[in-house]
Write an enzyme that holds these catalytic residues in place. Sequence first.
Site, PDB file in Angstrom:
ATOM      1  N   GLN A 251       0.829  -1.203   0.000  1.00  0.00           N
ATOM      2  CA  GLN A 251       0.000   0.000   0.000  1.00  0.00           C
ATOM      3  C   GLN A 251       0.862   1.249   0.000  1.00  0.00           C
ATOM      4  OE1 GLN A 251      -2.981  -0.734  -0.468  1.00  0.00           O
ATOM      5  NE2 GLN A 251      -3.508   1.399  -0.756  1.00  0.00           N
ATOM      6  N   HIS A 254       2.312   3.079  -3.133  1.00  0.00           N
ATOM      7  CA  HIS A 254       1.454   3.820  -4.062  1.00  0.00           C
ATOM      8  C   HIS A 254       1.711   5.320  -4.045  1.00  0.00           C
ATOM      9  CE1 HIS A 254      -1.326   1.168  -6.024  1.00  0.00           C
ATOM     10  NE2 HIS A 254      -1.610   0.536  -4.918  1.00  0.00           N
ATOM     11  N   GLU A 319     -10.166   1.772   3.366  1.00  0.00           N
ATOM     12  CA  GLU A 319     -10.436   1.351   1.991  1.00  0.00           C
ATOM     13  C   GLU A 319     -10.265  -0.168   1.851  1.00  0.00           C
ATOM     14  OE1 GLU A 319      -7.456   2.743  -0.665  1.00  0.00           O
ATOM     15  OE2 GLU A 319      -8.630   2.377  -2.476  1.00  0.00           O
ATOM     16  N   HIS A 320      -9.107  -0.679   2.285  1.00  0.00           N
ATOM     17  CA  HIS A 320      -8.854  -2.121   2.274  1.00  0.00           C
ATOM     18  C   HIS A 320      -8.710  -2.613   3.710  1.00  0.00           C
ATOM     19  CE1 HIS A 320      -6.856  -0.528  -1.423  1.00  0.00           C
ATOM     20  NE2 HIS A 320      -7.406  -1.572  -2.001  1.00  0.00           N
ATOM     21  N   ASP A 353      -6.460  -6.508  -5.992  1.00  0.00           N
ATOM     22  CA  ASP A 353      -6.077  -5.395  -6.873  1.00  0.00           C
ATOM     23  C   ASP A 353      -6.079  -5.824  -8.333  1.00  0.00           C
ATOM     24  OD1 ASP A 353      -5.668  -3.752  -4.724  1.00  0.00           O
ATOM     25  OD2 ASP A 353      -3.490  -3.990  -4.690  1.00  0.00           O
ATOM     26  N   HIS A 412     -52.868  20.160  -7.329  1.00  0.00           N
ATOM     27  CA  HIS A 412     -52.680  18.710  -7.212  1.00  0.00           C
ATOM     28  C   HIS A 412     -54.023  18.032  -6.923  1.00  0.00           C
ATOM     29  CE1 HIS A 412     -48.449  19.732  -7.036  1.00  0.00           C
ATOM     30  NE2 HIS A 412     -48.089  18.468  -6.913  1.00  0.00           N
TER      31      HIS A 412
END
Lengths: 421, 421
Positions: A251, A254, A319-320, A353, A412
């Site tokens: 991770q 990245h 996220e993960h 991934d 209406h």
Amino acid sequence: MRIVTEIENISLKRSVDAGTEEQRKSVIDIIKNVKRNGDQALIEYTKKWDGANLSSLLVREDEIAAAYDNVEKDMISIIKEAAANIKEYHQKQLKTSWDFTQENGSILGQRILPLDSVGVYVPGGTAAYPSSVLMNVIPAIVAGVDRIVMVSPPSENGTLPHAVLVAADIAGVKEIYKVGGAQAIAALAYGTESIENVDKIVGPGNIFVALAKREVFGDVAIDMIAGPSEIAIIADETAIAKEIAADLLSQAEHDERASSVLVTTSRKLAEEVSNEVEIQLRDLPRKEIAKKSVDQYGLIVVVKTLEEAVAVINTIAPEHLEIITENPSDILGNIRHAGSIFLGRYSSEPVGDYFAGTNHVLPTNGTARFSNPLNVDDFQKKSSVIQYSEAAFRENAHKIAKFARLEGLEAHARAIEARDL
Amino acid sequence: MRIVTEIENISLKRSVDAGTEEQRKSVIDIIKNVKRNGDQALIEYTKKWDGANLSSLLVREDEIAAAYDNVEKDMISIIKEAAANIKEYHQKQLKTSWDFTQENGSILGQRILPLDSVGVYVPGGTAAYPSSVLMNVIPAIVAGVDRIVMVSPPSENGTLPHAVLVAADIAGVKEIYKVGGAQAIAALAYGTESIENVDKIVGPGNIFVALAKREVFGDVAIDMIAGPSEIAIIADETAIAKEIAADLLSQAEHDERASSVLVTTSRKLAEEVSNEVEIQLRDLPRKEIAKKSVDQYGLIVVVKTLEEAVAVINTIAPEHLEIITENPSDILGNIRHAGSIFLGRYSSEPVGDYFAGTNHVLPTNGTARFSNPLNVDDFQKKSSVIQYSEAAFRENAHKIAKFARLEGLEAHARAIEARDL
């Protein structure tokens, strides 16, 4: 890596780059120029920023064929297998229209249709990931979207990366343009002579792309604007330190602002992982990025129980999430917030991934509390359908009129009463 | 009403009020102040703008009880029946978690959970519609959201409308605060001493509410920012002019910028409807609003065939679509873009606004091309789940590592290879 035992106030939230006022103005100018000058503006920007001198933006069939010749055969079959896995998983998400008939003969339903057209942005340079092409395109294909348009900035020699073209072709894209940046987003939103506008734009990009997506939002749909990536791992004493450390670093490589967090019940594992991270960092090609990420946003939290570990995870909504414990599924039911959940040591994050079939476009920065992995629903839209029967109308007309009058909406009520009852 | 036969370039798109720079600054100040001073800020703003002097913002149980005493018994049972219908329809939308096991023993799935908490904004004054309370709250209840918080600005005497409180109670809201405007949105997004923050905010509001929702977006989820309302009607010579005119006016009375469009194959019907609209306008209580709407954004389009009518509808993507033809379902399959579709003369739009069960929170301003009626999915979130088997890992590890290296992400490849194979 830093080891703490304090579990209050742990958060992965990092500020999102909102761009400078100058960047925002530049993006607004670009959008205006593309609206006014169409393809000519696209070609000029592509020359100015990408250094490519193009007469036509569309990728030709012979370029696709050449791309196949330039990617290893083995690699092509791996991409095909990954695509098939992604397709299989996403097909389980496909919703279809439904309706039901009530006793009084009325029919209520929901029509579920694919979007007409979708644009997929693919960043250029080293961030041109074929896996991202698969992840963004295949859910749209599965949804049944008729027209999928890919855009990506070319290199100076006017080409796109071979593997990206191969992945796009395998995923099912028929229309690819060599254009990137805010100008590509403007073209997708408003159309030019050669690029017809689309209904929704997805895919990651730099700050100019993100700002342009915000600007066109409302005229077209957009996906979420992604923040830096995150992983959190829950592990107990049965986990293997070098595997955990390697997953954390996958991770961290990245982005300097990526965040990697281990939450463990084992002080021994905590210390081993901390050492392993230092050791494995030494010869990583992207060690400078990974080291900054680990130093700034890496954390090992030692907790007393797995319940405490779950509480930490639910606070940060990663996220993960990997759960590498003796019985991972024992605690799965208590996880409330995580984009993608990986159970057991064989579910290392890169499995998801690239290959297993789930999507890798996931909610970041705590937004897993309320948003979803990219999925087929993102490429479908719904309409309600009401076919009220005469019997139902006669039975309920006065109630509907009364409700309308309660709200002061006389027209209406009169619409109901205009039907002779 | 204006009658045209030209079908090119018909659009219902109206510019959306983006607010002035001054309004935006004011909203940012309010949010800051609420973040810093919590309840005190809320109480001061409520005094300043709503004229109500409150010591506590929470609506008490005795206020709910009193509200029931002040709404007609008949009306209460109509609201209950509408709520039951809305619940029945939305329950059909409820998705549940799923997984599947692959031949190699891997399990892939999707967990679908309700959001933890949702805030519902209800406008004050004449726009405090009990029907909107039902439509915004019930999908969240059906999704299983544990905590639903309603906020609404009080009148000067510190109360909320009885019918709104009754509708909220019937829908299942347990927590209601007397606070409105940007300050209410700030409280929902960031929390104060008495109002805990929520994960998502839904519901309509004025420009300050809309701007505040845009500001907090990202920290919490928000629904769409709605534009002015629209109706389009496809009718043939079998339709009855006074019914069509009444339906058009029911939309027009909402807002000067509301849009009402009839698309018909019958020139005779077109002229009759045009006359009927003038006649019915005369004694409408909200005739000034309705007249402005009809004059500016009303249109009757005479087409040659129903196919042409469908094409016009697909271009404008209306929020509401009525099909009042001899066989409405014959053309339903060709409608690609509409928020809610009403089939036949007994499905007058107010049937869906109040009672049938479908949602009346719908995509406006052409966004039905890519967005949905408010629905249960809006209150659920998804997580992917991967439990990769050892067999699957051993079979595919080298492919995953190879794919990672193709993208230059060596640490991803090493995470896979850290597992002893």
